[in-house]
Design a protein around this motif. Structure first.
Motif, PDB file in Angstrom:
ATOM      1  N   GLY A 285      38.363  23.121  27.119  1.00 45.13           N
ATOM      2  CA  GLY A 285      37.029  22.489  27.641  1.00 45.13           C
ATOM      3  C   GLY A 285      37.013  21.919  28.819  1.00 45.13           C
ATOM      4  O   GLY A 285      35.895  21.179  29.086  1.00 45.13           O
ATOM      5  N   GLU A 286      37.942  22.451  29.702  1.00 39.15           N
ATOM      6  CA  GLU A 286      38.088  21.955  31.111  1.00 39.15           C
ATOM      7  C   GLU A 286      37.048  22.553  31.981  1.00 39.15           C
ATOM      8  O   GLU A 286      36.882  21.996  33.160  1.00 39.15           O
ATOM      9  CB  GLU A 286      39.442  21.692  31.299  1.00 39.15           C
ATOM     10  N   LEU A 287      36.798  23.687  31.642  1.00 36.52           N
ATOM     11  CA  LEU A 287      35.866  24.531  32.665  1.00 36.52           C
ATOM     12  C   LEU A 287      34.403  24.704  31.998  1.00 36.52           C
ATOM     13  O   LEU A 287      34.351  24.986  30.856  1.00 36.52           O
ATOM     14  CB  LEU A 287      36.489  25.765  32.886  1.00 36.52           C
ATOM     15  N   ASN A 288      33.282  25.053  32.906  1.00 40.66           N
ATOM     16  CA  ASN A 288      32.102  25.128  32.631  1.00 40.66           C
ATOM     17  C   ASN A 288      32.213  26.703  32.414  1.00 40.66           C
ATOM     18  O   ASN A 288      32.830  27.388  32.870  1.00 40.66           O
ATOM     19  CB  ASN A 288      31.153  24.405  33.459  1.00 40.66           C
ATOM     20  N   LEU A 289      30.975  27.000  31.929  1.00 48.88           N
ATOM     21  CA  LEU A 289      30.496  28.455  31.583  1.00 48.88           C
ATOM     22  C   LEU A 289      30.600  29.335  32.640  1.00 48.88           C
ATOM     23  O   LEU A 289      31.047  30.391  32.907  1.00 48.88           O
ATOM     24  CB  LEU A 289      29.334  28.442  30.858  1.00 48.88           C
ATOM     25  N   SER A 290      30.054  28.934  33.860  1.00 45.15           N
ATOM     26  CA  SER A 290      29.888  29.629  35.051  1.00 45.15           C
ATOM     27  C   SER A 290      31.195  29.845  35.647  1.00 45.15           C
ATOM     28  O   SER A 290      31.824  30.642  36.537  1.00 45.15           O
ATOM     29  CB  SER A 290      29.066  28.920  36.167  1.00 45.15           C
ATOM     30  N   GLU A 291      32.093  28.691  35.586  1.00 45.69           N
ATOM     31  CA  GLU A 291      33.574  28.807  36.124  1.00 45.69           C
ATOM     32  C   GLU A 291      34.397  29.850  35.523  1.00 45.69           C
ATOM     33  O   GLU A 291      35.054  30.695  35.852  1.00 45.69           O
ATOM     34  CB  GLU A 291      34.158  27.538  36.170  1.00 45.69           C
ATOM     35  N   ILE A 292      34.225  29.783  34.149  1.00 42.58           N
ATOM     36  CA  ILE A 292      34.876  30.900  33.271  1.00 42.58           C
ATOM     37  C   ILE A 292      34.556  32.192  33.618  1.00 42.58           C
ATOM     38  O   ILE A 292      35.207  33.010  33.692  1.00 42.58           O
ATOM     39  CB  ILE A 292      34.550  30.415  31.714  1.00 42.58           C
ATOM     40  N   ARG A 293      33.080  32.498  33.650  1.00 37.59           N
ATOM     41  CA  ARG A 293      32.388  33.704  33.907  1.00 37.59           C
ATOM     42  C   ARG A 293      33.013  34.250  35.281  1.00 37.59           C
ATOM     43  O   ARG A 293      33.658  35.485  35.230  1.00 37.59           O
ATOM     44  CB  ARG A 293      30.940  33.684  34.045  1.00 37.59           C
ATOM     45  N   SER A 294      33.045  33.344  36.275  1.00 34.04           N
ATOM     46  CA  SER A 294      33.577  33.743  37.474  1.00 34.04           C
ATOM     47  C   SER A 294      35.344  34.238  37.439  1.00 34.04           C
ATOM     48  O   SER A 294      35.804  35.117  38.141  1.00 34.04           O
ATOM     49  CB  SER A 294      33.402  32.927  38.599  1.00 34.04           C
ATOM     50  N   LEU A 295      35.846  33.500  36.681  1.00 37.16           N
ATOM     51  CA  LEU A 295      37.542  33.620  36.707  1.00 37.16           C
ATOM     52  C   LEU A 295      37.658  34.840  35.793  1.00 37.16           C
ATOM     53  O   LEU A 295      38.434  35.667  36.301  1.00 37.16           O
ATOM     54  CB  LEU A 295      38.098  32.432  36.002  1.00 37.16           C
ATOM     55  N   VAL A 296      36.706  35.321  34.813  1.00 38.91           N
ATOM     56  CA  VAL A 296      37.120  36.527  34.053  1.00 38.91           C
ATOM     57  C   VAL A 296      36.628  37.660  35.000  1.00 38.91           C
ATOM     58  O   VAL A 296      37.399  38.677  34.943  1.00 38.91           O
ATOM     59  CB  VAL A 296      36.133  36.233  32.698  1.00 38.91           C
ATOM     60  N   ALA A 297      35.684  37.512  35.688  1.00 37.80           N
ATOM     61  CA  ALA A 297      35.229  38.618  36.584  1.00 37.80           C
ATOM     62  C   ALA A 297      36.436  38.814  37.564  1.00 37.80           C
ATOM     63  O   ALA A 297      36.496  40.003  37.871  1.00 37.80           O
ATOM     64  CB  ALA A 297      33.970  38.306  37.433  1.00 37.80           C
ATOM     65  N   GLN A 298      37.021  37.891  38.186  1.00 39.20           N
ATOM     66  CA  GLN A 298      38.171  37.998  38.968  1.00 39.20           C
ATOM     67  C   GLN A 298      39.263  38.912  38.309  1.00 39.20           C
ATOM     68  O   GLN A 298      40.207  39.330  38.837  1.00 39.20           O
ATOM     69  CB  GLN A 298      38.713  36.586  39.566  1.00 39.20           C
ATOM     70  N   GLN A 299      39.671  38.395  37.033  1.00 41.93           N
ATOM     71  CA  GLN A 299      40.721  38.835  36.377  1.00 41.93           C
ATOM     72  C   GLN A 299      40.306  40.527  36.080  1.00 41.93           C
ATOM     73  O   GLN A 299      41.449  41.140  36.153  1.00 41.93           O
ATOM     74  CB  GLN A 299      40.921  38.179  34.989  1.00 41.93           C
ATOM     75  N   TYR A 300      39.113  40.884  35.762  1.00 39.01           N
ATOM     76  CA  TYR A 300      38.671  42.236  35.625  1.00 39.01           C
ATOM     77  C   TYR A 300      39.331  43.263  36.927  1.00 39.01           C
ATOM     78  O   TYR A 300      39.974  43.940  36.888  1.00 39.01           O
ATOM     79  CB  TYR A 300      37.466  42.540  35.677  1.00 39.01           C
ATOM     80  N   GLN A 301      38.820  42.375  37.871  1.00 35.41           N
ATOM     81  CA  GLN A 301      39.153  43.072  39.387  1.00 35.41           C
ATOM     82  C   GLN A 301      40.722  43.151  39.654  1.00 35.41           C
ATOM     83  O   GLN A 301      41.151  44.090  40.193  1.00 35.41           O
ATOM     84  CB  GLN A 301      38.636  42.115  40.440  1.00 35.41           C
ATOM     85  N   GLN A 302      41.411  42.088  39.387  1.00 34.71           N
ATOM     86  CA  GLN A 302      43.080  42.208  39.208  1.00 34.71           C
ATOM     87  C   GLN A 302      43.302  43.163  38.660  1.00 34.71           C
ATOM     88  O   GLN A 302      44.325  43.976  38.909  1.00 34.71           O
ATOM     89  CB  GLN A 302      43.508  40.744  38.879  1.00 34.71           C
ATOM     90  N   CYS A 303      43.005  43.474  37.278  1.00 34.67           N
ATOM     91  CA  CYS A 303      43.535  44.617  36.385  1.00 34.67           C
ATOM     92  C   CYS A 303      43.373  46.045  37.221  1.00 34.67           C
ATOM     93  O   CYS A 303      44.305  46.788  37.315  1.00 34.67           O
ATOM     94  CB  CYS A 303      42.640  44.558  35.010  1.00 34.67           C
ATOM     95  N   LEU A 304      41.989  46.037  37.725  1.00 35.58           N
ATOM     96  CA  LEU A 304      41.611  47.357  38.435  1.00 35.58           C
ATOM     97  C   LEU A 304      42.553  47.596  39.624  1.00 35.58           C
ATOM     98  O   LEU A 304      43.092  48.352  39.989  1.00 35.58           O
ATOM     99  CB  LEU A 304      40.214  47.330  38.840  1.00 35.58           C
ATOM    100  N   GLY A 305      42.833  46.633  40.305  1.00 35.01           N
ATOM    101  CA  GLY A 305      43.843  46.378  41.555  1.00 35.01           C
ATOM    102  C   GLY A 305      45.148  46.935  41.106  1.00 35.01           C
ATOM    103  O   GLY A 305      45.781  47.673  41.865  1.00 35.01           O
ATOM    104  N   TYR A 306      45.664  46.292  40.074  1.00 36.32           N
ATOM    105  CA  TYR A 306      47.055  46.883  39.704  1.00 36.32           C
ATOM    106  C   TYR A 306      47.051  48.106  39.306  1.00 36.32           C
ATOM    107  O   TYR A 306      48.020  48.932  39.710  1.00 36.32           O
ATOM    108  CB  TYR A 306      47.627  45.844  38.373  1.00 36.32           C
ATOM    109  N   LEU A 307      45.996  48.869  38.823  1.00 28.95           N
ATOM    110  CA  LEU A 307      46.021  50.020  38.159  1.00 28.95           C
ATOM    111  C   LEU A 307      45.850  51.084  39.398  1.00 28.95           C
ATOM    112  O   LEU A 307      46.344  52.047  39.455  1.00 28.95           O
ATOM    113  CB  LEU A 307      44.827  50.357  37.191  1.00 28.95           C
ATOM    114  N   ASP A 308      45.010  50.420  40.645  1.00 25.47           N
ATOM    115  CA  ASP A 308      45.034  51.166  41.713  1.00 25.47           C
ATOM    116  C   ASP A 308      46.569  51.242  42.456  1.00 25.47           C
ATOM    117  O   ASP A 308      46.900  52.124  43.200  1.00 25.47           O
ATOM    118  CB  ASP A 308      44.186  50.619  42.659  1.00 25.47           C
TER     119      ASP A 308
END
Length: 187
Positions: free
Chosen positions: A112-135
């Motif tokens: 519970g240390e992160l608010n919802l908008s922080e979690i959303r932003s971090l999860v979106a970044q993680q998606y981009q990281q996954c795509l980056g590794y695949l590229d």
């Protein structure tokens, strides 16, 4: 094995999983924070858990990527690609909520240390990281490193399979969130 097809299939799975996760961030406050009757996590806690799990899986994925690139100089990539076959059945249960007992490490439990908008932003970044590794591993380099995955006794899996595992883990929790939402709406 058509490595390009495998990479595209993983990208498609990631997009579907992460798009669906992103929709949960816009849900009503009551739905996000209602405790299920079974004493499990709220949807907001599940979203935080997805972020935390992705965070630690991405550390392993990065290490695997780097080792795969180093191994490129020593191993025969064409031979690895030719001899590789993706065993989808080994992974299917990972994406099914409740298919097997899953004891997660404490550091992947929501605090519970992160608010919802922080979690959303971090999860979106993680998606981009996954795509980056695949590229970065677009020619099959992800086959050149295997790391042990103890969950559901998967054993040694390559970097592509780790990314797929991350997406399946997300899918698993999508079902859990749907269950929570259904219970909240009924009550």
């Amino acid at each position: 094995m058509d490595i390009f097809r495998l990479i595209q299939d993983i990208k498609t799975h990631l997009k579907l999983s992460f798009d669906e996760v992103d929709r949960w961030f816009g849900k009503d406050e009551k739905i996000l924070n209602d405790l299920p009757a079974n004493g499990g996590w709220t949807i907001q806690q599940i979203l935080e858990h997805i972020y935390l799990t992705n965070f630690y899986l991405l550390i392993l994925i990065e290490k695997g990527y780097k080792k795969g690139v180093r191994n490129y100089l020593e191993l025969d990539l064409n031979s690895e690609i030719k001899n590789y076959s993706f065993d989808n059945e080994r992974f299917e249960k990972v994406g099914e909520y409740g298919a097997f007992e899953w004891i997660r490490p404490e550091h992947m439990e929501p605090k519970g240390e992160l608010n919802l908008s922080e979690i959303r932003s971090l999860v979106a970044q993680q998606y981009q990281q996954c795509l980056g590794y695949l590229d970065l591993m677009k020619n099959g380099e992800g086959l050149l490193c295997k790391t042990t995955m103890t969950v559901n006794e998967l054993g040694k899996i390559n970097v592509y399979e780790y990314i797929y595992f991350l997406s399946l883990h997300t899918q698993r929790h999508l079902t859990q969130m749907k269950n929570n939402e259904s219970e909240t709406i009924k009550n």
